[in-house]
Motif scaffolding. Sequence first.
Motif, PDB file in Angstrom:
ATOM      1  N   PHE A  17       0.541  -1.334   0.139  1.00 31.21           N
ATOM      2  CA  PHE A  17      -0.016   0.031   0.063  1.00 31.21           C
ATOM      3  C   PHE A  17       0.737   1.411  -0.299  1.00 31.21           C
ATOM      4  O   PHE A  17       1.164   1.693   0.990  1.00 31.21           O
ATOM      5  CB  PHE A  17      -0.994   0.241   0.948  1.00 31.21           C
ATOM      6  N   THR A  18       1.646   1.690  -1.552  1.00 33.30           N
ATOM      7  CA  THR A  18       2.145   2.910  -0.776  1.00 33.30           C
ATOM      8  C   THR A  18       1.956   3.884  -2.457  1.00 33.30           C
ATOM      9  O   THR A  18       0.986   2.854  -3.173  1.00 33.30           O
ATOM     10  CB  THR A  18       3.869   2.225  -1.936  1.00 33.30           C
ATOM     11  N   GLN A  19       2.392   4.430  -2.645  1.00 35.03           N
ATOM     12  CA  GLN A  19       1.879   5.334  -3.630  1.00 35.03           C
ATOM     13  C   GLN A  19       2.237   5.219  -4.858  1.00 35.03           C
ATOM     14  O   GLN A  19       2.381   5.400  -5.933  1.00 35.03           O
ATOM     15  CB  GLN A  19       2.306   6.890  -3.531  1.00 35.03           C
ATOM     16  N   GLU A  20       3.514   4.838  -4.923  1.00 34.74           N
ATOM     17  CA  GLU A  20       4.515   3.915  -5.809  1.00 34.74           C
ATOM     18  C   GLU A  20       4.095   2.502  -6.809  1.00 34.74           C
ATOM     19  O   GLU A  20       3.559   3.135  -7.685  1.00 34.74           O
ATOM     20  CB  GLU A  20       6.216   3.243  -5.318  1.00 34.74           C
ATOM     21  N   GLU A  55     -11.378  -6.281  -7.429  1.00 34.61           N
ATOM     22  CA  GLU A  55     -12.117  -6.923  -6.444  1.00 34.61           C
ATOM     23  C   GLU A  55     -10.891  -6.432  -5.170  1.00 34.61           C
ATOM     24  O   GLU A  55      -9.614  -6.377  -5.427  1.00 34.61           O
ATOM     25  CB  GLU A  55     -12.081  -7.917  -6.749  1.00 34.61           C
ATOM     26  N   ASN A  56     -11.642  -5.489  -3.844  1.00 33.52           N
ATOM     27  CA  ASN A  56     -11.019  -5.186  -3.332  1.00 33.52           C
ATOM     28  C   ASN A  56     -10.431  -7.045  -2.269  1.00 33.52           C
ATOM     29  O   ASN A  56     -11.782  -7.748  -2.505  1.00 33.52           O
ATOM     30  CB  ASN A  56     -11.681  -4.599  -2.047  1.00 33.52           C
ATOM     31  N   VAL A  57      -9.369  -7.040  -1.915  1.00 29.01           N
ATOM     32  CA  VAL A  57      -8.968  -8.413  -1.762  1.00 29.01           C
ATOM     33  C   VAL A  57      -8.964  -9.067   0.088  1.00 29.01           C
ATOM     34  O   VAL A  57      -8.350  -7.711   0.974  1.00 29.01           O
ATOM     35  CB  VAL A  57      -7.641  -9.170  -2.319  1.00 29.01           C
ATOM     36  N   SER A  58      -8.892 -10.290   0.288  1.00 34.76           N
ATOM     37  CA  SER A  58      -8.725 -10.176   1.521  1.00 34.76           C
ATOM     38  C   SER A  58      -6.630 -10.413   1.763  1.00 34.76           C
ATOM     39  O   SER A  58      -6.328 -11.276   0.571  1.00 34.76           O
ATOM     40  CB  SER A  58      -9.229 -11.820   2.053  1.00 34.76           C
ATOM     41  N   TYR A  59      -6.557  -9.947   2.109  1.00 39.52           N
ATOM     42  CA  TYR A  59      -5.194 -10.095   2.532  1.00 39.52           C
ATOM     43  C   TYR A  59      -4.579 -10.313   4.144  1.00 39.52           C
ATOM     44  O   TYR A  59      -5.339  -9.969   4.756  1.00 39.52           O
ATOM     45  CB  TYR A  59      -4.536  -8.937   2.474  1.00 39.52           C
ATOM     46  N   TYR A  60      -3.858 -10.728   4.657  1.00 39.30           N
ATOM     47  CA  TYR A  60      -3.347 -11.573   5.569  1.00 39.30           C
ATOM     48  C   TYR A  60      -1.817 -10.314   6.180  1.00 39.30           C
ATOM     49  O   TYR A  60      -1.633 -11.135   7.576  1.00 39.30           O
ATOM     50  CB  TYR A  60      -3.375 -12.704   5.792  1.00 39.30           C
ATOM     51  N   ALA A  61      -1.061  -9.938   5.615  1.00 39.59           N
ATOM     52  CA  ALA A  61      -0.098  -9.053   5.611  1.00 39.59           C
ATOM     53  C   ALA A  61      -0.183  -7.804   4.679  1.00 39.59           C
ATOM     54  O   ALA A  61      -0.940  -8.010   3.878  1.00 39.59           O
ATOM     55  CB  ALA A  61       0.393 -10.081   5.642  1.00 39.59           C
ATOM     56  N   ALA A  62       0.427  -6.780   5.395  1.00 42.13           N
ATOM     57  CA  ALA A  62       0.447  -5.506   4.527  1.00 42.13           C
ATOM     58  C   ALA A  62       2.096  -5.241   4.475  1.00 42.13           C
ATOM     59  O   ALA A  62       2.287  -4.122   5.656  1.00 42.13           O
ATOM     60  CB  ALA A  62      -0.003  -4.245   5.233  1.00 42.13           C
ATOM     61  N   PRO A  63       3.484  -5.763   3.404  1.00 45.26           N
ATOM     62  CA  PRO A  63       4.917  -5.337   3.548  1.00 45.26           C
ATOM     63  C   PRO A  63       4.501  -3.898   3.006  1.00 45.26           C
ATOM     64  O   PRO A  63       4.101  -3.475   2.071  1.00 45.26           O
ATOM     65  CB  PRO A  63       4.910  -6.810   3.063  1.00 45.26           C
ATOM     66  N   GLY A  64       5.215  -3.303   3.817  1.00 44.53           N
ATOM     67  CA  GLY A  64       5.858  -2.025   3.152  1.00 44.53           C
ATOM     68  C   GLY A  64       4.661  -0.641   3.530  1.00 44.53           C
ATOM     69  O   GLY A  64       4.416   0.016   2.886  1.00 44.53           O
ATOM     70  N   GLN A  65       3.760  -1.849   3.988  1.00 41.95           N
ATOM     71  CA  GLN A  65       2.863  -0.517   4.530  1.00 41.95           C
ATOM     72  C   GLN A  65       2.995   1.069   4.375  1.00 41.95           C
ATOM     73  O   GLN A  65       3.441   1.406   5.345  1.00 41.95           O
ATOM     74  CB  GLN A  65       1.376  -0.441   4.939  1.00 41.95           C
ATOM     75  N   GLU A  66       2.187   2.338   3.436  1.00 45.89           N
ATOM     76  CA  GLU A  66       2.521   3.323   3.616  1.00 45.89           C
ATOM     77  C   GLU A  66       1.196   4.198   3.695  1.00 45.89           C
ATOM     78  O   GLU A  66       1.004   5.537   4.090  1.00 45.89           O
ATOM     79  CB  GLU A  66       3.391   4.231   2.537  1.00 45.89           C
ATOM     80  N   MET A  67       0.268   3.763   3.160  1.00 43.73           N
ATOM     81  CA  MET A  67      -1.342   4.377   3.609  1.00 43.73           C
ATOM     82  C   MET A  67      -2.096   2.779   3.938  1.00 43.73           C
ATOM     83  O   MET A  67      -2.132   1.630   3.830  1.00 43.73           O
ATOM     84  CB  MET A  67      -1.586   4.763   2.077  1.00 43.73           C
ATOM     85  N   THR A  68      -3.536   3.108   4.243  1.00 50.20           N
ATOM     86  CA  THR A  68      -4.289   2.128   4.454  1.00 50.20           C
ATOM     87  C   THR A  68      -4.971   1.200   3.601  1.00 50.20           C
ATOM     88  O   THR A  68      -4.253   1.799   2.338  1.00 50.20           O
ATOM     89  CB  THR A  68      -5.705   3.155   5.514  1.00 50.20           C
ATOM     90  N   GLU A  69      -5.427   0.373   3.468  1.00 47.95           N
ATOM     91  CA  GLU A  69      -6.340  -0.141   2.400  1.00 47.95           C
ATOM     92  C   GLU A  69      -7.234   0.457   2.112  1.00 47.95           C
ATOM     93  O   GLU A  69      -7.205   0.791   0.975  1.00 47.95           O
ATOM     94  CB  GLU A  69      -6.700  -1.555   3.102  1.00 47.95           C
ATOM     95  N   LEU A  70      -7.517   1.792   2.483  1.00 48.68           N
ATOM     96  CA  LEU A  70      -8.588   2.038   2.228  1.00 48.68           C
ATOM     97  C   LEU A  70      -8.295   3.099   0.858  1.00 48.68           C
ATOM     98  O   LEU A  70      -9.147   3.341   0.032  1.00 48.68           O
ATOM     99  CB  LEU A  70      -9.988   2.791   3.336  1.00 48.68           C
ATOM    100  N   ALA A  71      -7.820   3.531   0.975  1.00 53.42           N
ATOM    101  CA  ALA A  71      -6.898   5.064   0.524  1.00 53.42           C
ATOM    102  C   ALA A  71      -5.992   4.442  -0.549  1.00 53.42           C
ATOM    103  O   ALA A  71      -6.142   4.637  -1.645  1.00 53.42           O
ATOM    104  CB  ALA A  71      -5.903   5.656   1.356  1.00 53.42           C
ATOM    105  N   PHE A  72      -5.819   3.410  -0.742  1.00 54.73           N
ATOM    106  CA  PHE A  72      -5.242   2.358  -1.866  1.00 54.73           C
ATOM    107  C   PHE A  72      -6.143   2.389  -2.446  1.00 54.73           C
ATOM    108  O   PHE A  72      -5.232   2.525  -3.847  1.00 54.73           O
ATOM    109  CB  PHE A  72      -3.750   1.188  -1.045  1.00 54.73           C
ATOM    110  N   LEU A  73      -6.880   1.805  -2.231  1.00 55.83           N
ATOM    111  CA  LEU A  73      -7.467   0.979  -2.912  1.00 55.83           C
ATOM    112  C   LEU A  73      -7.932   2.171  -4.157  1.00 55.83           C
ATOM    113  O   LEU A  73      -8.685   2.582  -4.894  1.00 55.83           O
ATOM    114  CB  LEU A  73      -8.755   0.512  -2.528  1.00 55.83           C
ATOM    115  N   ASN A  74      -8.905   3.076  -3.131  1.00 52.69           N
ATOM    116  CA  ASN A  74      -9.684   4.526  -3.688  1.00 52.69           C
ATOM    117  C   ASN A  74      -8.269   4.878  -4.845  1.00 52.69           C
ATOM    118  O   ASN A  74      -9.131   5.774  -5.914  1.00 52.69           O
ATOM    119  CB  ASN A  74     -10.369   5.682  -2.700  1.00 52.69           C
TER     120      ASN A  74
END
Length: 282
Positions: A114-117, A140-159
């Motif tokens: 979940f990064t801008q790049e 499709e918004n997917v299920s996930y069990y880890a968020a490597p390198g997360q810089e933003m939320t899942e919601l912000a990334f998806l949108n």
Amino acid sequence: MLREFSIEGAGFGLRRSMMGENLDTDAVDFLEVAPENWIGVGGRYGRWFKEYTERFPFLLHGLSLSIGAPEPLDMELVAAIKKFIKQHNIRGYSEHLSYCSDHGHLYDLLPIPFTQEAVMYVAERIRMVQDALEERIAMENVSYYAAPGQEMTELAFLNAVLEEADCDLLLDVNNIYVNSINHRYDAQDFLSALPTERIRYVHIAGHYDEAEDLKVDTHGAPVIDPVWKLLDRAYEIHGVMPTLLERDFNIPPIPKLLEEVGHIKTIQASHQVEEKYVLSRR
């Protein structure tokens, strides 16, 4: 000009194990398959599939586009999907906002960082696919069990991906529920923040309870009450949308599946009645 989706009502995913079943067009409004499982299939399965595409509207839900992978897109697959869409008058194509390959298939749907790049990278690849298909696709918004390198939320990334790619959303209600438990966020807040105008249809499914705070998206069980309630809430927020039941294993007899499809229709009808009542009061 990008072609738009054209479906309504409630449907379910068609599997080869269902071959020979006599589906009633009053019980199910549309069907969905993975194109990878049907492209190039001939013989009795091919004839059976052709018969179904002549009776029901169909959607494609891909498994192997691997939109977030580091390797180049498989444009031969995209070309085959485009041909398949025309051959069978398919109403639309969707894929997972994830990746499943790196110098070969990994046989799982892995989370994109979940990064801008990553937003810019994935959006460019989605645009390439849309241009090649000459139609909009839904991610499709997917299920996930880890968020490597997360810089933003899942919601912000998806949108951000939806906006940058100018694509549609396949809204998976069960995945929101599963992720909200596993990653401790409010499912209704997430749902409310999605762009209504980009939602093309909805997936609903069952999952496995590994623990109280760990749910696993399996598509192998009946839909549970909290997920039905979240679907009801989705209609309340975004309006009634075409909705498909997913079941990939532990598949019950067709009549049992159709009970769940019927429950989708019941929830849809309740909102349509409410809307008519509100309009009549104006």
